[in-house]
Scaffold this motif. Structure first.
Motif, mmCIF file in Angstrom:
data_model
loop_
_atom_site.group_PDB
_atom_site.id
_atom_site.type_symbol
_atom_site.label_atom_id
_atom_site.label_comp_id
_atom_site.label_asym_id
_atom_site.label_seq_id
_atom_site.Cartn_x
_atom_site.Cartn_y
_atom_site.Cartn_z
ATOM 1 N N ILE A 187 0.848 -1.195 0.000
ATOM 2 C CA ILE A 187 0.000 0.000 0.000
ATOM 3 C C ILE A 187 0.881 1.242 0.000
ATOM 4 O O ILE A 187 0.650 2.191 -0.754
ATOM 5 N N TRP A 188 1.888 1.225 0.847
ATOM 6 C CA TRP A 188 2.828 2.339 0.908
ATOM 7 C C TRP A 188 3.539 2.513 -0.428
ATOM 8 O O TRP A 188 3.722 3.631 -0.914
ATOM 9 N N ASP A 189 3.948 1.410 -1.044
ATOM 10 C CA ASP A 189 4.707 1.478 -2.295
ATOM 11 C C ASP A 189 3.862 2.014 -3.448
ATOM 12 O O ASP A 189 4.358 2.774 -4.290
ATOM 13 N N MET A 190 2.575 1.631 -3.519
ATOM 14 C CA MET A 190 1.714 2.085 -4.615
ATOM 15 C C MET A 190 1.319 3.544 -4.468
ATOM 16 O O MET A 190 1.073 4.226 -5.467
ATOM 17 N N ALA A 191 1.218 4.022 -3.234
ATOM 18 C CA ALA A 191 0.821 5.421 -3.009
ATOM 19 C C ALA A 191 1.934 6.358 -3.473
ATOM 20 O O ALA A 191 3.110 6.129 -3.207
ATOM 21 N N ARG A 192 1.557 7.418 -4.166
ATOM 22 C CA ARG A 192 2.535 8.415 -4.626
ATOM 23 C C ARG A 192 2.811 9.472 -3.566
ATOM 24 O O ARG A 192 3.806 10.196 -3.653
ATOM 25 N N SER A 193 1.911 9.574 -2.583
ATOM 26 C CA SER A 193 2.102 10.526 -1.495
ATOM 27 C C SER A 193 1.593 9.864 -0.222
ATOM 28 O O SER A 193 0.515 9.259 -0.226
ATOM 29 N N VAL A 194 2.366 9.943 0.863
ATOM 30 C CA VAL A 194 1.992 9.294 2.123
ATOM 31 C C VAL A 194 2.083 10.295 3.264
ATOM 32 O O VAL A 194 3.095 10.982 3.431
ATOM 33 N N LEU A 195 1.015 10.368 4.057
ATOM 34 C CA LEU A 195 0.942 11.240 5.225
ATOM 35 C C LEU A 195 0.728 10.383 6.465
ATOM 36 O O LEU A 195 -0.017 9.400 6.426
ATOM 37 N N MET A 196 1.363 10.763 7.576
ATOM 38 C CA MET A 196 1.200 10.048 8.836
ATOM 39 C C MET A 196 0.803 11.037 9.934
ATOM 40 O O MET A 196 1.397 12.104 10.064
ATOM 41 N N MET A 197 -0.210 10.646 10.732
ATOM 42 C CA MET A 197 -0.646 11.463 11.863
ATOM 43 C C MET A 197 -0.365 10.736 13.166
ATOM 44 O O MET A 197 -0.445 9.508 13.244
ATOM 45 N N GLY A 198 -0.042 11.503 14.202
ATOM 46 C CA GLY A 198 0.191 10.935 15.521
ATOM 47 C C GLY A 198 0.277 12.032 16.560
ATOM 48 O O GLY A 198 0.024 13.204 16.277
ATOM 49 N N ARG A 199 0.652 11.637 17.767
ATOM 50 C CA ARG A 199 0.832 12.598 18.859
ATOM 51 C C ARG A 199 2.273 12.560 19.351
ATOM 52 O O ARG A 199 2.860 11.486 19.485
ATOM 53 N N SER A 200 2.803 13.716 19.616
ATOM 54 C CA SER A 200 4.152 13.810 20.153
ATOM 55 C C SER A 200 4.195 13.191 21.541
ATOM 56 O O SER A 200 3.296 13.397 22.362
ATOM 57 N N LYS A 202 6.254 10.622 2.380
ATOM 58 C CA LYS A 202 6.696 10.174 1.055
ATOM 59 C C LYS A 202 6.043 11.040 -0.007
ATOM 60 O O LYS A 202 4.861 11.359 0.065
ATOM 61 N N SER A 203 6.815 11.400 -1.021
ATOM 62 C CA SER A 203 6.287 12.130 -2.171
ATOM 63 C C SER A 203 7.093 11.723 -3.398
ATOM 64 O O SER A 203 8.304 11.946 -3.449
ATOM 65 N N SER A 204 6.423 11.114 -4.358
ATOM 66 C CA SER A 204 7.109 10.625 -5.555
ATOM 67 C C SER A 204 7.347 11.725 -6.580
ATOM 68 O O SER A 204 8.172 11.552 -7.480
#
Length: 455
Positions: free
Chosen positions: A296-309, A321-323
């Motif tokens: 899934i990560w490999d096929m996506a051309r742009s990847v965003l991740m959300m979380g808490r510090s 990630k940005s292709s």
């Protein structure tokens, strides 16, 4: 003109050969449509509209209506002449196809034209491609999406999206968890989205109507996309629309499932945002936080991740990630409660940017956070009670409380101010030997509170 097979697949093959407006809205297309049963025609007309959207034609409904009236008038005037012209178009198309038929083989890059990337959100979400958003529970992924939808449907700019999109349009949401009336509409209104440009299909509603679960491999999804013509298609969460029995750890299965969705994105030139829950693994970042499938990560051309510090509980959105461009800076945000017409909801509030990425936040040491103002209030009283004489310099008190429970400055100030107003804590200024004044906080009231004393 040869009689076509009376199935929808044959008509779709006819439409796929149309690369211009003239080819699509032609006598040949109308003649093909006319040979199908009348009950099939409304669905086939939706396919024509979908093909028009794929060609990015303006005023699709108007052009479709004009084409239908124009061809019907021609048939009513001289049916034989109309069919003769349609047959001539068919022969030209067949001759062109035979001339273009060559064995499949690799192409020469020298013959491939250079193309610019078509962005929905500049440098973040490319059109015609799959993008991915992974998020921990409770980080507000739906609230950030509301800001995105507001930007796409209205062109609204904000700290989240400082540059307006080149084009505004519709958004199609496949909702697997959030109820449209109880959740989605309120948060979208709070974000300022145009409700007339937001379409939503829930997994539960589709099952109730058809008795079948909606999956990414279903032809129905392509039909919805063709009819809606969205600029943005959101699948939230991805797990709700996978076929039964699928193993996300299987690269071959996941690639097979995502390829039809990738084809929809390319055909409709819309941006597709897949939303996934992150897993519970501790101390891992980027692709290791998303299920067990790296495909899934490999096929996506742009990847965003959300979380808490870990250090201060701040919510972050990291462009991992940005292709097609340099990854953008990480966005910091928090969530605020709001109320609309008596309905309680929430909205994401932009706080700023940072160069830190997902791995940087994950590696931070975890600090116990003060969850409420009451936690901080109790900590202030405890620190003062344990200090010698129940009194200490105000700056030292603040530092001790923050170190103990990791509260924010804002929370500390609120708790401290309430303790002073209630009389549980008093503060006074004491003049030091060097002549400077210094504020002290105490658990005990005295007649000198608030006055300058000499040390």
């Amino acid at each position: 003109m040869n009689q076509p097979p009376l199935d929808r697949a044959a008509f779709l093959r006819t439409l796929r050969r149309c690369h211009t407006e003239e080819q699509l809205f032609s006598r040949l297309t109308f003649a093909c449509l006319a040979q199908y049963d009348e009950a099939q025609r409304p669905e086939l007309l939706d396919d024509v509209r979908g093909a028009a959207y794929s060609l990015r034609l303006p005023a699709v409904e108007y052009k479709t209506d004009q084409w239908l009236h124009r061809c019907q008038d021609a048939i009513d005037t001289d049916r034989d002449a109309f069919l003769a012209a349609a047959n001539a178009e068919a022969r030209r198309e067949n001759d062109k196809m035979r001339a273009e038929q060559t064995p499949v083989g690799p192409g020469v890059l020298a013959d491939v034209p250079l193309q610019n990337v078509d962005w929905l959100v500049p440098d973040l979400l490319p059109r015609g491609e799959l993008s991915l958003l992974g998020a921990d529970g409770g980080t507000g992924k739906g609230l950030w999406q509301a800001q995105l939808i507001a930007c796409v449907t209205t062109g609204k700019t904000s700290g989240f999206f400082p540059v307006p999109p080149a084009q505004t349009g519709k958004v199609l949401i496949l909702a697997g968890e959030d109820d449209p009336g109880k959740v989605l509409k309120a948060r979208l209104l709070a974000a300022g989205a145009d409700m007339n440009r937001v379409l939503c299909l829930t997994a539960d509603d589709y099952f109730q109507r058809t008795g079948q679960p909606l999956t990414l491999k279903d032809e129905a999804l392509a039909k919805f996309a063709a009819k809606a013509g969205p600029l943005l298609l959101i699948v939230d969460p991805l797990q709700s629309f996978l076929p039964a029995g699928v193993e996300m750890a299987s690269r071959n299965q996941m690639r097979s499932i995502l390829l039809p969705l990738k084809a929809i994105a390319a055909a409709r030139q819309c941006a597709v945002l897949l939303v996934m829950h992150s897993n519970k693994k501790q101390g891992v970042s980027d692709r290791k936080r998303l299920a067990d499938s790296s495909d899934i990560w490999d096929m996506a051309r742009s990847v965003l991740m959300m979380g808490r510090s870990n250090s201060d509980g701040k919510i972050y959105l990291s462009h991992e990630k940005s292709s097609y461009s340099r990854p953008q800076q990480t966005v910091l945000l928090h969530i605020e409660d709001v109320e609309l017409d008596g309905v309680r909801t929430a909205q994401a509030v932009f706080d700023g940017y940072t160069d830190k990425k997902d791995a940087d936040f994950i590696k931070e040491p975890r600090v116990r956070q003060a969850q409420t103002k009451e936690d901080t209030r109790d900590a202030i009283l405890n620190v003062l009670a344990e200090s010698r004489l129940g009194s200490m310099a105000s700056s030292e008190l603040r530092a001790a409380v923050v170190k103990e429970i990791g509260c924010s400055d804002h929370t500390y100030n609120r708790a401290y101010s309430e303790l002073v107003r209630s009389g549980e804590v008093t503060k006074c200024t004491i003049r030091q030997r060097d002549g400077r004044n210094k504020w002290y906080s105490s658990l005990y009231c005295s007649e000198t509170s608030g006055k300058v004393q000499k040390l």
